[in-house]
Motif scaffolding. Structure first.
Motif, PDB file in Angstrom:
ATOM      1  N   ILE A 291      -9.668   6.996   6.304  1.00 31.45           N
ATOM      2  CA  ILE A 291      -8.559   7.651   6.986  1.00 31.45           C
ATOM      3  C   ILE A 291      -8.224   8.956   6.277  1.00 31.45           C
ATOM      4  O   ILE A 291      -8.140   9.007   5.055  1.00 31.45           O
ATOM      5  CB  ILE A 291      -7.322   6.725   7.104  1.00 31.45           C
ATOM      6  CG1 ILE A 291      -6.198   7.405   7.904  1.00 31.45           C
ATOM      7  CG2 ILE A 291      -6.843   6.242   5.753  1.00 31.45           C
ATOM      8  CD1 ILE A 291      -5.054   6.481   8.292  1.00 31.45           C
ATOM      9  N   GLY A 292      -8.091   9.997   7.091  1.00 32.51           N
ATOM     10  CA  GLY A 292      -7.685  11.309   6.589  1.00 32.51           C
ATOM     11  C   GLY A 292      -6.360  11.691   7.212  1.00 32.51           C
ATOM     12  O   GLY A 292      -5.718  10.885   7.889  1.00 32.51           O
ATOM     13  N   ASP A 293      -5.957  12.930   7.019  1.00 33.96           N
ATOM     14  CA  ASP A 293      -4.701  13.395   7.593  1.00 33.96           C
ATOM     15  C   ASP A 293      -4.775  13.521   9.110  1.00 33.96           C
ATOM     16  O   ASP A 293      -3.764  13.365   9.793  1.00 33.96           O
ATOM     17  CB  ASP A 293      -4.304  14.749   6.992  1.00 33.96           C
ATOM     18  CG  ASP A 293      -3.905  14.628   5.535  1.00 33.96           C
ATOM     19  OD1 ASP A 293      -3.575  13.513   5.082  1.00 33.96           O
ATOM     20  OD2 ASP A 293      -3.918  15.660   4.840  1.00 33.96           O
ATOM     21  N   SER A 294      -5.976  13.799   9.650  1.00 41.19           N
ATOM     22  CA  SER A 294      -6.067  14.042  11.089  1.00 41.19           C
ATOM     23  C   SER A 294      -7.117  13.199  11.811  1.00 41.19           C
ATOM     24  O   SER A 294      -7.229  13.278  13.027  1.00 41.19           O
ATOM     25  CB  SER A 294      -6.344  15.524  11.351  1.00 41.19           C
ATOM     26  OG  SER A 294      -7.569  15.891  10.760  1.00 41.19           O
ATOM     27  N   THR A 295      -7.893  12.391  11.091  1.00 40.93           N
ATOM     28  CA  THR A 295      -8.914  11.548  11.727  1.00 40.93           C
ATOM     29  C   THR A 295      -9.046  10.223  10.991  1.00 40.93           C
ATOM     30  O   THR A 295      -8.638  10.095   9.830  1.00 40.93           O
ATOM     31  CB  THR A 295     -10.300  12.231  11.727  1.00 40.93           C
ATOM     32  OG1 THR A 295     -10.621  12.619  10.397  1.00 40.93           O
ATOM     33  CG2 THR A 295     -10.334  13.429  12.648  1.00 40.93           C
TER      34      THR A 295
ATOM     35  N   ALA B 236       0.870  -1.171   0.000  1.00 45.82           N
ATOM     36  CA  ALA B 236       0.000   0.000   0.000  1.00 45.82           C
ATOM     37  C   ALA B 236       0.907   1.222   0.000  1.00 45.82           C
ATOM     38  O   ALA B 236       1.743   1.380   0.885  1.00 45.82           O
ATOM     39  CB  ALA B 236      -0.914  -0.001   1.219  1.00 45.82           C
ATOM     40  N   VAL B 237       0.755   2.077  -1.010  1.00 41.39           N
ATOM     41  CA  VAL B 237       1.612   3.253  -1.163  1.00 41.39           C
ATOM     42  C   VAL B 237       0.814   4.496  -0.800  1.00 41.39           C
ATOM     43  O   VAL B 237      -0.343   4.645  -1.210  1.00 41.39           O
ATOM     44  CB  VAL B 237       2.149   3.353  -2.603  1.00 41.39           C
ATOM     45  CG1 VAL B 237       3.037   4.579  -2.773  1.00 41.39           C
ATOM     46  CG2 VAL B 237       2.903   2.088  -2.985  1.00 41.39           C
ATOM     47  N   SER B 238       1.438   5.393  -0.041  1.00 41.57           N
ATOM     48  CA  SER B 238       0.763   6.644   0.317  1.00 41.57           C
ATOM     49  C   SER B 238       0.527   7.467  -0.942  1.00 41.57           C
ATOM     50  O   SER B 238       1.281   7.357  -1.909  1.00 41.57           O
ATOM     51  CB  SER B 238       1.603   7.437   1.324  1.00 41.57           C
ATOM     52  OG  SER B 238       2.798   7.894   0.706  1.00 41.57           O
ATOM     53  N   PRO B 239      -0.527   8.284  -0.959  1.00 43.36           N
ATOM     54  CA  PRO B 239      -0.797   9.120  -2.139  1.00 43.36           C
ATOM     55  C   PRO B 239       0.397  10.007  -2.534  1.00 43.36           C
ATOM     56  O   PRO B 239       0.590  10.288  -3.706  1.00 43.36           O
ATOM     57  CB  PRO B 239      -1.996   9.964  -1.716  1.00 43.36           C
ATOM     58  CG  PRO B 239      -2.709   9.098  -0.730  1.00 43.36           C
ATOM     59  CD  PRO B 239      -1.597   8.398   0.024  1.00 43.36           C
ATOM     60  N   SER B 240       1.198  10.416  -1.556  1.00 43.61           N
ATOM     61  CA  SER B 240       2.365  11.240  -1.861  1.00 43.61           C
ATOM     62  C   SER B 240       3.490  10.415  -2.488  1.00 43.61           C
ATOM     63  O   SER B 240       4.412  10.967  -3.081  1.00 43.61           O
ATOM     64  CB  SER B 240       2.872  11.918  -0.580  1.00 43.61           C
ATOM     65  OG  SER B 240       3.242  10.934   0.372  1.00 43.61           O
TER      66      SER B 240
ATOM     67  N   PHE C 132      -3.809   0.708   5.127  1.00 44.11           N
ATOM     68  CA  PHE C 132      -4.317   1.934   4.508  1.00 44.11           C
ATOM     69  C   PHE C 132      -3.508   3.130   4.989  1.00 44.11           C
ATOM     70  O   PHE C 132      -3.620   3.513   6.156  1.00 44.11           O
ATOM     71  CB  PHE C 132      -5.795   2.144   4.876  1.00 44.11           C
ATOM     72  CG  PHE C 132      -6.669   0.988   4.500  1.00 44.11           C
ATOM     73  CD1 PHE C 132      -7.252   0.925   3.253  1.00 44.11           C
ATOM     74  CD2 PHE C 132      -6.893  -0.048   5.397  1.00 44.11           C
ATOM     75  CE1 PHE C 132      -8.065  -0.155   2.900  1.00 44.11           C
ATOM     76  CE2 PHE C 132      -7.693  -1.134   5.064  1.00 44.11           C
ATOM     77  CZ  PHE C 132      -8.279  -1.180   3.805  1.00 44.11           C
ATOM     78  N   PRO C 133      -2.696   3.740   4.128  1.00 38.38           N
ATOM     79  CA  PRO C 133      -1.960   4.944   4.535  1.00 38.38           C
ATOM     80  C   PRO C 133      -2.866   6.169   4.515  1.00 38.38           C
ATOM     81  O   PRO C 133      -3.833   6.232   3.749  1.00 38.38           O
ATOM     82  CB  PRO C 133      -0.862   5.059   3.483  1.00 38.38           C
ATOM     83  CG  PRO C 133      -1.404   4.359   2.284  1.00 38.38           C
ATOM     84  CD  PRO C 133      -2.349   3.295   2.793  1.00 38.38           C
ATOM     85  N   SER C 134      -2.565   7.145   5.372  1.00 39.03           N
ATOM     86  CA  SER C 134      -3.304   8.408   5.345  1.00 39.03           C
ATOM     87  C   SER C 134      -2.899   9.183   4.091  1.00 39.03           C
ATOM     88  O   SER C 134      -1.838   8.932   3.511  1.00 39.03           O
ATOM     89  CB  SER C 134      -3.017   9.227   6.603  1.00 39.03           C
ATOM     90  OG  SER C 134      -1.645   9.582   6.656  1.00 39.03           O
ATOM     91  N   PRO C 135      -3.726  10.135   3.647  1.00 39.87           N
ATOM     92  CA  PRO C 135      -3.388  10.907   2.444  1.00 39.87           C
ATOM     93  C   PRO C 135      -2.029  11.600   2.531  1.00 39.87           C
ATOM     94  O   PRO C 135      -1.313  11.674   1.533  1.00 39.87           O
ATOM     95  CB  PRO C 135      -4.525  11.924   2.341  1.00 39.87           C
ATOM     96  CG  PRO C 135      -5.674  11.278   3.027  1.00 39.87           C
ATOM     97  CD  PRO C 135      -5.059  10.476   4.152  1.00 39.87           C
ATOM     98  N   ASP C 136      -1.664  12.084   3.722  1.00 43.01           N
ATOM     99  CA  ASP C 136      -0.372  12.765   3.861  1.00 43.01           C
ATOM    100  C   ASP C 136       0.775  11.791   4.132  1.00 43.01           C
ATOM    101  O   ASP C 136       1.931  12.195   4.215  1.00 43.01           O
ATOM    102  CB  ASP C 136      -0.426  13.834   4.942  1.00 43.01           C
ATOM    103  CG  ASP C 136      -0.680  13.289   6.342  1.00 43.01           C
ATOM    104  OD1 ASP C 136      -0.779  12.048   6.514  1.00 43.01           O
ATOM    105  OD2 ASP C 136      -0.791  14.098   7.277  1.00 43.01           O
ATOM    106  N   GLY C 137       0.461  10.505   4.282  1.00 43.98           N
ATOM    107  CA  GLY C 137       1.481   9.488   4.501  1.00 43.98           C
ATOM    108  C   GLY C 137       2.072   9.479   5.902  1.00 43.98           C
ATOM    109  O   GLY C 137       3.009   8.740   6.171  1.00 43.98           O
ATOM    110  N   ALA C 138       1.537  10.269   6.827  1.00 43.11           N
ATOM    111  CA  ALA C 138       2.099  10.350   8.174  1.00 43.11           C
ATOM    112  C   ALA C 138       1.656   9.201   9.073  1.00 43.11           C
ATOM    113  O   ALA C 138       2.322   8.897  10.063  1.00 43.11           O
ATOM    114  CB  ALA C 138       1.727  11.681   8.823  1.00 43.11           C
TER     115      ALA C 138
END
Length: 180
Positions: free
Chosen positions: A94-98, A2-6, A45-51
């Motif tokens: 999953i989002g960047d903060s929630t 699973a690769v982060s969107p970034s 599942f990675p978050s959109p920001d990959g953090a």
């Protein structure tokens, strides 16, 4: 994988064998880090920001829970947050903060776990019926969980307070539902 969107992080795992390991790979430096996720990895599942990432798991060795999930800090070398669940996880938003993770199973409780990132302490929200779909709408500060119900049922989650509000088909069909 699973690769982060970034594209700067990849999560490597297998669900072909019961492995409780996920490799976090920084694709820029090619630096790997292995994380123990508490049970056999089923999906990541990675978050959109990959953090951050969420890894859905099966029951861990010696656990009485039928499933679980793990919140993995990806950008920082911190311990993951392992959460056992009373029913198998079924979906993730999953989002960047929630994040929201739904659970359900025949004869088992239905619900959702809500967590703010990076805090990562999931709060359980019991649902009256089986979840069908989950999504986040960060632009309006809400998440929602569509549920199985003959007349329709949806639960909205306030992404700041974590407070749920459930609306049934009767309410949906009889009027325009407002915030009051």
């Amino acid at each position: 994988i699973a690769v982060s969107p970034s594209g700067d992080t990849a999560l490597l795992y297998t669900n072909a064998t019961p492995s409780d390991r996920v490799v976090v790979l920084d694709t820029l430096t090619r630096t790997p880090r292995t994380v123990v996720v508490g049970g056999p990895a089923r999906a990541a599942f990675p978050s959109p920001d990959g953090a951050h990432a969420v890894v859905l798991t099966g029951p861990g060795t010696g656990s009485s829970k039928p499933g679980g999930f793990t919140i993995v800090p990806v950008k920082e070398d911190l311990a993951p947050r392992i959460q056992g669940t009373d029913a198998p996880p079924t979906a993730v938003a999953i989002g960047d903060s929630t994040l929201l993770v739904t659970i359900a199973g025949i004869g088992l409780p239905s619900g959702a776990y809500f967590a703010r990132l990076p805090n990562s302490h999931p709060e359980f929200i019991r649902l009256a019926s089986e979840p069908l779909a989950v999504a986040l709408m960060p632009d309006v500060g809400k998440g929602f969980i569509a549920q199985s119900h003959p007349e329709g049922r949806i639960t909205f989650i306030d992404l700041v307070s974590g407070e749920p509000r459930t609306i049934t088909g009767f309410e949906l069909g009889s009027k325009v539902v407002t915030g009051d």
